[in-house]
Motif scaffolding. Structure first.
Motif, mmCIF file in Angstrom:
data_model
loop_
_atom_site.group_PDB
_atom_site.id
_atom_site.type_symbol
_atom_site.label_atom_id
_atom_site.label_comp_id
_atom_site.label_asym_id
_atom_site.label_seq_id
_atom_site.Cartn_x
_atom_site.Cartn_y
_atom_site.Cartn_z
ATOM 1 N N LEU A 77 0.878 -1.308 0.022
ATOM 2 C CA LEU A 77 0.113 -0.370 0.141
ATOM 3 C C LEU A 77 0.737 1.222 -0.132
ATOM 4 O O LEU A 77 0.489 2.017 0.126
ATOM 5 C CB LEU A 77 -0.800 -0.156 1.434
ATOM 6 C CG LEU A 77 -1.567 -0.942 1.435
ATOM 7 C CD1 LEU A 77 -2.944 -1.137 2.760
ATOM 8 C CD2 LEU A 77 -2.483 -1.291 -0.272
ATOM 9 N N SER A 78 2.275 1.734 -0.157
ATOM 10 C CA SER A 78 3.347 2.451 0.236
ATOM 11 C C SER A 78 3.529 2.509 -0.884
ATOM 12 O O SER A 78 3.542 3.690 -1.652
ATOM 13 C CB SER A 78 4.193 2.067 1.350
ATOM 14 O OG SER A 78 4.692 1.124 0.491
ATOM 15 N N TRP A 80 0.831 1.392 -3.686
ATOM 16 C CA TRP A 80 0.026 1.721 -5.288
ATOM 17 C C TRP A 80 -1.073 2.313 -3.995
ATOM 18 O O TRP A 80 -2.330 1.884 -3.195
ATOM 19 C CB TRP A 80 -0.890 -0.531 -4.817
ATOM 20 C CG TRP A 80 -0.275 -1.322 -5.880
ATOM 21 C CD1 TRP A 80 0.664 -2.177 -5.081
ATOM 22 C CD2 TRP A 80 -0.259 -1.251 -7.349
ATOM 23 N NE1 TRP A 80 1.052 -2.574 -6.137
ATOM 24 C CE2 TRP A 80 1.078 -1.731 -7.537
ATOM 25 C CE3 TRP A 80 -0.078 0.214 -8.177
ATOM 26 C CZ2 TRP A 80 0.915 -2.604 -9.313
ATOM 27 C CZ3 TRP A 80 0.107 -0.307 -9.615
ATOM 28 C CH2 TRP A 80 0.898 -1.402 -9.709
ATOM 29 N N LYS A 81 -1.333 3.737 -4.498
ATOM 30 C CA LYS A 81 -1.803 4.655 -3.678
ATOM 31 C C LYS A 81 -1.875 5.769 -4.880
ATOM 32 O O LYS A 81 -1.711 5.727 -5.786
ATOM 33 C CB LYS A 81 -1.233 5.700 -2.515
ATOM 34 C CG LYS A 81 0.066 5.908 -3.263
ATOM 35 C CD LYS A 81 0.669 6.192 -1.428
ATOM 36 C CE LYS A 81 1.978 7.024 -1.817
ATOM 37 N NZ LYS A 81 2.769 7.277 -0.358
ATOM 38 N N GLU A 82 -3.133 6.198 -4.464
ATOM 39 C CA GLU A 82 -3.845 7.424 -5.227
ATOM 40 C C GLU A 82 -2.597 8.534 -6.199
ATOM 41 O O GLU A 82 -3.508 8.664 -7.218
ATOM 42 C CB GLU A 82 -4.550 8.592 -4.804
ATOM 43 C CG GLU A 82 -5.431 8.901 -5.400
ATOM 44 C CD GLU A 82 -6.602 10.121 -4.083
ATOM 45 O OE1 GLU A 82 -6.702 11.110 -4.346
ATOM 46 O OE2 GLU A 82 -7.469 9.224 -3.430
ATOM 47 N N MET A 212 -5.896 -2.432 -4.286
ATOM 48 C CA MET A 212 -6.432 -1.208 -4.193
ATOM 49 C C MET A 212 -7.768 -1.460 -4.225
ATOM 50 O O MET A 212 -8.612 -0.518 -2.963
ATOM 51 C CB MET A 212 -6.137 -0.089 -5.083
ATOM 52 C CG MET A 212 -4.803 0.492 -5.041
ATOM 53 S SD MET A 212 -4.792 0.982 -6.853
ATOM 54 C CE MET A 212 -5.472 2.713 -5.627
ATOM 55 N N PRO A 223 -7.789 0.229 -0.179
ATOM 56 C CA PRO A 223 -7.530 1.471 1.153
ATOM 57 C C PRO A 223 -8.950 2.362 -0.212
ATOM 58 O O PRO A 223 -9.385 4.171 0.114
ATOM 59 C CB PRO A 223 -6.338 2.246 -0.142
ATOM 60 C CG PRO A 223 -5.222 1.026 -1.323
ATOM 61 C CD PRO A 223 -6.363 -0.300 -0.587
#
Length: 297
Positions: A77-78, A80-82, A212, A223
């Protein structure tokens, strides 16, 4: 292509242009949904180029389709984020030389991205289309829970059982999800070939979707569930068109906050469509989008 600080390899973004970016006509950049599918299913938007000479730009987001994949980043998640996808969109606009003058369309997850991009008030953005999307992950989940109760009871039971037992990768679960999709994602049977190709891309590498989003549209555990534009949508200053379908998984409750908060907005709903009105009511869809892009403000 671009480099990302946490990868050891070059990142390439696949894109396709219909029409001529140097024609003097403002281009429309189209951002696909998922996250995790490819842009194949948006190819038919080139109807707008044929009918109105508007250049159309399609691209596969990083990790999707024909762009660079990072299966080794599954669950990270670090990475694959917006912000990763927002940065990619800006880089593409600059690379194509259109950052100072462009329109933007985002479908589903893509609508979430373009709304966030828009609140940063980039000087070159002139018009915005948010299509079958949501103003918040929480509203999306609430809407899916309502739609899910409209499924046959045996389908609901299968979904509940598989989610409880952690067997969402089973054939039983996938068949139950397909019933949901046939009612609220795409009502056409068979599903159009370009959509099948986009889904095939996600099935081949589900890294982005599983990380995601989660196992399905209504079992969102990634997230994206925390996404919200409720405190920022009022900052979108350009003329905005909202689109959804009568039987859309992007229910009215998901779209309404955009309508309430964006100052210069209109909302059109397609009576005979679900999540993909560009296939289900193709001619009408192209006409409405084309008119919005060419009318005087």
């Amino acid at each position: 292509m671009f480099n990302h600080h946490s990868t050891g390899k070059e990142c390439r973004t696949f894109y396709k242009v219909y029409g001529d970016l140097k024609s003097g006509v403002r281009p429309l950049v189209c951002v696909h949904g998922g996250p995790g599918v490819s842009s194949h299913y948006l190819d038919v938007l080139s109807d707008i180029t044929l009918e109105r000479s508007i250049p159309i730009v399609l691209y596969d987001q990083i990790g999707n389709g024909r762009s660079t994949h990072f299966q080794e980043k599954g669950g990270d998640l670090s990475f694959w984020k917006e912000e990763l996808f927002l940065d990619e969109l800006k880089r593409l606009l600059v690379h194509l030389g259109i950052y100072d003058d462009y329109d933007l369309l985002g479908h589903s997850w893509g609508g979430m991205l373009v709304s966030r991009h828009s609140v940063r008030q980039p000087g070159g953005l002139k018009r915005l289309i948010i299509w079958s999307s949501t103003c918040s992950g929480a509203l999306w989940l609430e809407a899916q829970a309502v739609l899910r109760k409209r499924l046959p009871q045996d389908v609901q039971d299968a979904l509940d059982r598989c989610e409880k037992e952690g067997t969402t990768d089973s054939k039983e679960y996938q068949e139950a999800v397909a019933v949901f999709y046939a009612r609220f994602l795409c009502t056409l049977d068979p599903m159009p070939g370009p959509m099948q190709e986009s889904f095939r891309c996600m099935e081949t590498d589900p890294t982005v979707y599983h990380t995601m989003n989660g196992p399905s549209e209504f079992h969102m555990i990634g997230p994206i569930k925390d996404f919200s534009m409720l405190d920022e949508a009022h900052k979108i200053s350009v003329p905005t068109l909202l689109i959804n379908g009568w039987n859309d998984e992007a229910a009215d409750s998901c779209m309404y906050p955009y309508f309430k908060l964006i100052p210069r907005v209109r909302w059109i709903q397609f009576a005979n469509s679900s999540h993909v009105a560009h296939f289900e009511e193709r001619e009408k869809f192209m006409e409405i989008v084309g008119l919005f892009l060419t009318e005087e403000v």
